[in-house]
Write a protein that holds these residues in place. Structure first.
Motif, PDB file in Angstrom:
ATOM      1  N   LYS A 208       1.475  -5.042  -4.792  1.00  0.00           N
ATOM      2  CA  LYS A 208       0.161  -5.185  -4.166  1.00  0.00           C
ATOM      3  C   LYS A 208      -0.617  -3.873  -4.183  1.00  0.00           C
ATOM      4  CE  LYS A 208       1.596  -8.918  -1.046  1.00  0.00           C
ATOM      5  NZ  LYS A 208       1.730  -9.354   0.376  1.00  0.00           N
ATOM      6  N   GLN A 209       0.090  -2.743  -4.247  1.00  0.00           N
ATOM      7  CA  GLN A 209      -0.585  -1.451  -4.182  1.00  0.00           C
ATOM      8  C   GLN A 209      -1.405  -1.202  -5.454  1.00  0.00           C
ATOM      9  OE1 GLN A 209       2.564  -2.141  -3.676  1.00  0.00           O
ATOM     10  NE2 GLN A 209       3.525  -0.867  -2.104  1.00  0.00           N
ATOM     11  N   GLN A 213      -0.486  -0.744  -9.521  1.00  0.00           N
ATOM     12  CA  GLN A 213      -1.044  -1.619 -10.549  1.00  0.00           C
ATOM     13  C   GLN A 213      -1.653  -0.795 -11.682  1.00  0.00           C
ATOM     14  OE1 GLN A 213      -3.772  -4.445  -8.806  1.00  0.00           O
ATOM     15  NE2 GLN A 213      -2.245  -5.210  -7.342  1.00  0.00           N
TER      16      GLN A 213
END
Length: 233
Positions: A208-209, A213
Motif C-alpha cells: 500500500k505504501q 510502489q
C-alpha cells in the motif's frame, strides 16, 4: 457573429519564479502517477515469464518458486530455462521471510512466485487466505529492494509432485520419509506451471505504501553483467 475573448488567469505574480516551477513539476509528477495508476500492475511490472515471451532474447533476473506449507516451505529456482528444487525451510514468520530474501540475494533473484492453494473448482480456501496474508507481509520486505511478489494458482501441483515420485518408483513408506523432497518438488511444479502458462493469470502483490510502489516500478539495480551502463532498459 460576435467573437468573445476569454482572458486566461495568469499565475500568481506574487509567487517567486522557483515556486512557479515547482508547481509545474509537481503537476507533471501527478499526471505521471495518474497515468501509471491507470495501467494494470501486471503491465507496469510484468513478470519474467511475460518479458521472456515478448522478447526471447531478453536476459534478466531469476525467479524463486515458493510453496508455503504448514511446517515446511519448499523453494525452487529458475535460471534461464532450467527449473530445479533448491531447498526446504522449516521456518515461519519473520525468520522465513529473511531467509527467502537471503536466498534471493545469493541467487540473483528479482521475483518470487508463491503458490496460491485453491479448491478443485477454482475457489479460494482458508489456506488461500493464510497464504495471501503471508505474501502481503513479505511483499513489503521484497519491494524495499525492488523485488516483485506474485501469486500463482497451485491447484494440482501436489498431485503432480506425488505422481512424479511414484513414477520414479519411490514406495509409499519411502515417500513418507522424504517430506522435504516432496515439498521442494511442489515448489518446482509451481514454477513450471508459471512458465508453461507464460504468466497468464499471475497476480502481483502490491504494498500500500506509495514509496514502495515506486520502487517496484523502478525495479532493482541493473546487473552490469546483463546491462551496459549506458543502456536504459
Amino acid at each position: 457573429m460576435a467573437i468573445q475573448f476569454v482572458a486566461l488567469k495568469p499565475l500568481n505574480p506574487l509567487l517567486p519564479p522557483q515556486c512557479k516551477i515547482s508547481i509545474s513539476q509537481r503537476r507533471r509528477s501527478q499526471l505521471s502517477v495518474s497515468a501509471a495508476e491507470s495501467v494494470a500492475w501486471e503491465e507496469q511490472i510484468p513478470p519474467n515469464a511475460v518479458r521472456r515471451k515478448r522478447d526471447p532474447s531478453w536476459r534478466g533476473g531469476f525467479s524463486l518458486g515458493v510453496d508455503l506449507g504448514l511446517l515446511r516451505t519448499g523453494v525452487a529456482i529458475s535460471k534461464g530455462f532450467t527449473v530445479r528444487p533448491l531447498t526446504v525451510l522449516e521456518l515461519r514468520g519473520r525468520k522465513l521471510e529473511l531467509r527467502l530474501l537471503d536466498l534471493a540475494e545469493k541467487q540473483e533473484v528479482d521475483e518470487f512466485i508463491i503458490g496460491l492453494p485453491k479448491s478443485s473448482d477454482g475457489k479460494e480456501t482458508e489456506q488461500s487466505n493464510k497464504v495471501r496474508s503471508v505474501a502481503g507481509r513479505f511483499a513489503v520486505r521484497a519491494a524495499e529492494r525492488g523485488w516483485r511478489v506474485y501469486l500463482q494458482d497451485e491447484h494440482g501441483t501436489s498431485s503432480e509432485a506425488l505422481e512424479h515420485m511414484i513414477a520414479k518408483g519411490v514406495s509409499k513408506s519411502a515417500r513418507d520419509g522424504k517430506l522435504d523432497a516432496y515439498a521442494a518438488m511442489v515448489s518446482e511444479k509451481v514454477l513450471e506451471r508459471y512458465f508453461s502458462e507464460e504468466g497468464n493469470g499471475i497476480e502481483v502483490v502490491v504494498p500500500k505504501q506509495l514509496e514502495l510502489q515506486n520502487k517496484l516500478r523502478e525495479g532493482p539495480p541493473k546487473d552490469v553483467d546483463f546491462y551496459s551502463p549506458t543502456t536504459n532498459t
